[in-house]
Motif scaffolding. Structure first.
Motif, PDB file in Angstrom:
ATOM      1  N   GLU A  10       0.869  -1.170   0.000  1.00  0.00           N
ATOM      2  CA  GLU A  10       0.000   0.000   0.000  1.00  0.00           C
ATOM      3  C   GLU A  10       0.913   1.230   0.000  1.00  0.00           C
ATOM      4  N   ILE A  11       0.611   2.222  -0.810  1.00  0.00           N
ATOM      5  CA  ILE A  11       1.481   3.398  -0.910  1.00  0.00           C
ATOM      6  C   ILE A  11       0.674   4.630  -0.540  1.00  0.00           C
ATOM      7  N   THR A  12       1.116   5.322   0.496  1.00  0.00           N
ATOM      8  CA  THR A  12       0.396   6.534   0.925  1.00  0.00           C
ATOM      9  C   THR A  12       1.185   7.746   0.468  1.00  0.00           C
ATOM     10  N   VAL A  13       0.525   8.690  -0.189  1.00  0.00           N
ATOM     11  CA  VAL A  13       1.218   9.884  -0.692  1.00  0.00           C
ATOM     12  C   VAL A  13       0.424  11.140  -0.338  1.00  0.00           C
ATOM     13  N   ASP A  14       1.094  12.296  -0.415  1.00  0.00           N
ATOM     14  CA  ASP A  14       0.407  13.554  -0.109  1.00  0.00           C
ATOM     15  C   ASP A  14      -0.314  14.098  -1.350  1.00  0.00           C
ATOM     16  N   ALA A  15      -0.915  15.262  -1.214  1.00  0.00           N
ATOM     17  CA  ALA A  15      -1.753  15.813  -2.289  1.00  0.00           C
ATOM     18  C   ALA A  15      -0.951  16.202  -3.532  1.00  0.00           C
ATOM     19  N   ASP A  16       0.376  16.419  -3.383  1.00  0.00           N
ATOM     20  CA  ASP A  16       1.200  16.779  -4.543  1.00  0.00           C
ATOM     21  C   ASP A  16       1.803  15.557  -5.233  1.00  0.00           C
ATOM     22  N   SER A  17       1.416  14.371  -4.796  1.00  0.00           N
ATOM     23  CA  SER A  17       2.003  13.147  -5.348  1.00  0.00           C
ATOM     24  C   SER A  17       0.888  12.217  -5.792  1.00  0.00           C
ATOM     25  N   HIS A  18       1.261  11.243  -6.633  1.00  0.00           N
ATOM     26  CA  HIS A  18       0.253  10.298  -7.091  1.00  0.00           C
ATOM     27  C   HIS A  18       0.900   8.981  -7.483  1.00  0.00           C
ATOM     28  N   VAL A  19       0.152   7.888  -7.333  1.00  0.00           N
ATOM     29  CA  VAL A  19       0.620   6.580  -7.803  1.00  0.00           C
ATOM     30  C   VAL A  19      -0.195   6.221  -9.034  1.00  0.00           C
ATOM     31  N   TYR A  20       0.492   5.965 -10.151  1.00  0.00           N
ATOM     32  CA  TYR A  20      -0.185   5.536 -11.369  1.00  0.00           C
ATOM     33  C   TYR A  20       0.153   4.069 -11.599  1.00  0.00           C
TER      34      TYR A  20
END
Ligand code: AMP
Ligand code: GLY
Length: 423
Positions: A352-362
């Motif tokens: 599971e990858i948690t990121v902030d609002a300026d990041s994204h997992v594609y």
């Protein structure tokens, strides 16, 4: 009411396209065919229809009232899916079969460039082993060997010595490593300089360039290992001066768009110019008839206008608006299955990858497994993207996310963006 769009494809590129469409405002429903189970994490629907099943896709669009279609990958474009949609009265964004040849046949692209004086490496085409080997021996190294047709970026050998070049020719003509793609070979001069990708929205006669980006094609750090589809990218590319980009627009993109129109195969869609900034000015390495992957995942986050509205305008013969962030930087790193690109070992569990609002997992090559959740199902598995004030800050942030993940069964490059920092 917002528009309803079908995106064709299944990779991180299509995930980024779908995500950007939903972010824009004019589109409120996106379905991706066939998509992948990682996209569902963003509220994107998927439908399990293959991208080469043109008849089923046409029925699906008609039965479900989609306003228009975005075609992501090259294979359906080269097969003529946009022509098939047009014949069925469906608006689809992408080049016709005739125009997609600019990617489908390296020989077609080269001949077009020669006819119109578009700067590219000098080349020769061969259908048999012996004359190809003779050419290599006469020309000497470094030299570049390319299997004609589609080989997903893997049909190219940049040979620094003659024996490597001859070995690549043996692979193509004797071992048929690239199947039909090996029936024809383009051998070209080696170009030296930094690579960059310049993509444009095109409506047949006019074009709207995007910010440039830089891909990392080799599998391992420091540009070692085999060529891949791309292991990471960033945008902008500060070591390429704006004057070089302007020259590329005027000497490469504009004459190419005009040439395609003048020769009866006007290009509508995304024209991707893969360029090298040589001492002698920018030159073409390749054209693609679609968004680049992973370039799209770092370029589209920089779009501040509505992607769906822009494409919809082009499809309706109107003038589109595309606006871009002019400050900061965006950077993305691919996680790939062990063994990619030659002997992919599937099945790695995806954390599971948690990121902030300026990041994204594609997500790209992922499947859903009842016991493990998402698992790796192909070579390129996913890309983690982030935007920050500088390339260095974006790089630090992406690696802070990735380095703490359990990436057992996968690998990634540790130096995405470093060329900009060391320039
Ligand atoms: P292509 O599939 O044509 O994009 O080629 C894959 C990679 O091979 C490119 O991204 C370049 O790194 C390299 N390459 C291709 N053509 C040349 C060339 N003429 N000179 C130097 N490098 C090249
Ligand atoms: N990243 C190169 C390509 O999409 O072909």
């Amino acid at each position: 009411m917002g528009q309803k769009v079908l995106v064709i494809g299944s990779g991180a590129r299509e995930h980024a396209i779908a995500h950007a469409l939903l972010r824009g405002g004019s589109v409120d429903e996106v379905t991706v065919a066939p998509g992948n189970p990682g996209m569902a994490l963003d509220g994107i629907r998927v439908v399990s229809l293959g991208s080469s099943n043109h008849a089923a896709l046409i029925d699906f669009v008609k039965d479900n009232g989609y306003d228009w279609v975005f075609v992501g990958p090259e294979v359906p474009l080269i097969e003529g899916i946009v022509d098939a949609f047009a014949a069925a009265g469906i608006k689809a964004f992408g080049p016709s079969k005739a125009a997609a040849q600019i990617e489908g046949s390296k020989d077609f692209a080269k001949q077009l460039m020669v006819r119109h004086g578009i700067p590219t490496a000098k080349y020769a085409t061969f259908h048999e082993l012996e004359p190809a080997v003779a050419y290599v021996r006469e020309h000497g190294a470094p030299i570049v060997i390319k299997a004609d047709g589609l080989a997903a970026g893997k049909g190219v050998t940049v040979a620094m010595d003659e024996d490597t070049a001859v070995h690549a020719l043996d692979d193509i003509f004797i071992d048929h490593r690239f199947g039909n793609a090996g029936a024809k070979v383009v051998i070209e001069d080696f170009l030296e300089g930094q690579e960059f990708s310049l993509m444009s929205f095109v409506n047949g006669t006019e074009f709207w360039p995007m910010p440039i980006s830089q891909d990392h094609k080799r599998a391992y750090d420091n540009d070692e290992g085999p060529n891949t589809g791309g292991m990471g990218a960033y945008s902008p590319v500060p070591q390429i001066p704006q004057s070089v980009v302007d020259t590329a627009i005027e000497t490469i993109v504009r004459p190419t768009v005009e040439a395609m129109a003048a020769e009866g195969a006007p290009f509508t869609g995304i024209l991707y110019a893969g360029l090298i900034a040589t001492a002698d000015g920018p030159k073409v390495i390749e054209f693609n008839a679609r968004f680049g992957d992973p370039e799209t995942e770092v370029v589209l986050p920089r779009l501040t206008s509505d992607l769906g509205a822009g494409i919809s305008a082009i499809l309706d013969g109107e003038t589109p608006t595309f606006e871009w962030k002019t400050d900061g930087a965006t950077l993305g790193v691919v996680l790939a299955s062990k063994g990619y690109p030659t002997n992919v070992i599937k099945g790695a569990p995806i954390p599971e990858i948690t990121v902030d609002a300026d990041s994204h997992v594609y997500y790209a090559g992922v499947a859903s497994d009842a016991t493990h959740g998402l698992v790796a199902n192909s070579g390129r598995v996913l890309l983690v993207e982030t935007s920050a004030d500088t390339i260095k800050a974006a790089q630090d942030k992406v690696y802070a996310i990735i380095d703490k993940l359990d990436t057992t069964g996968m690998f990634y490059r540790h130096d995405i963006g470093s060329k900009a920092l060391n320039a």
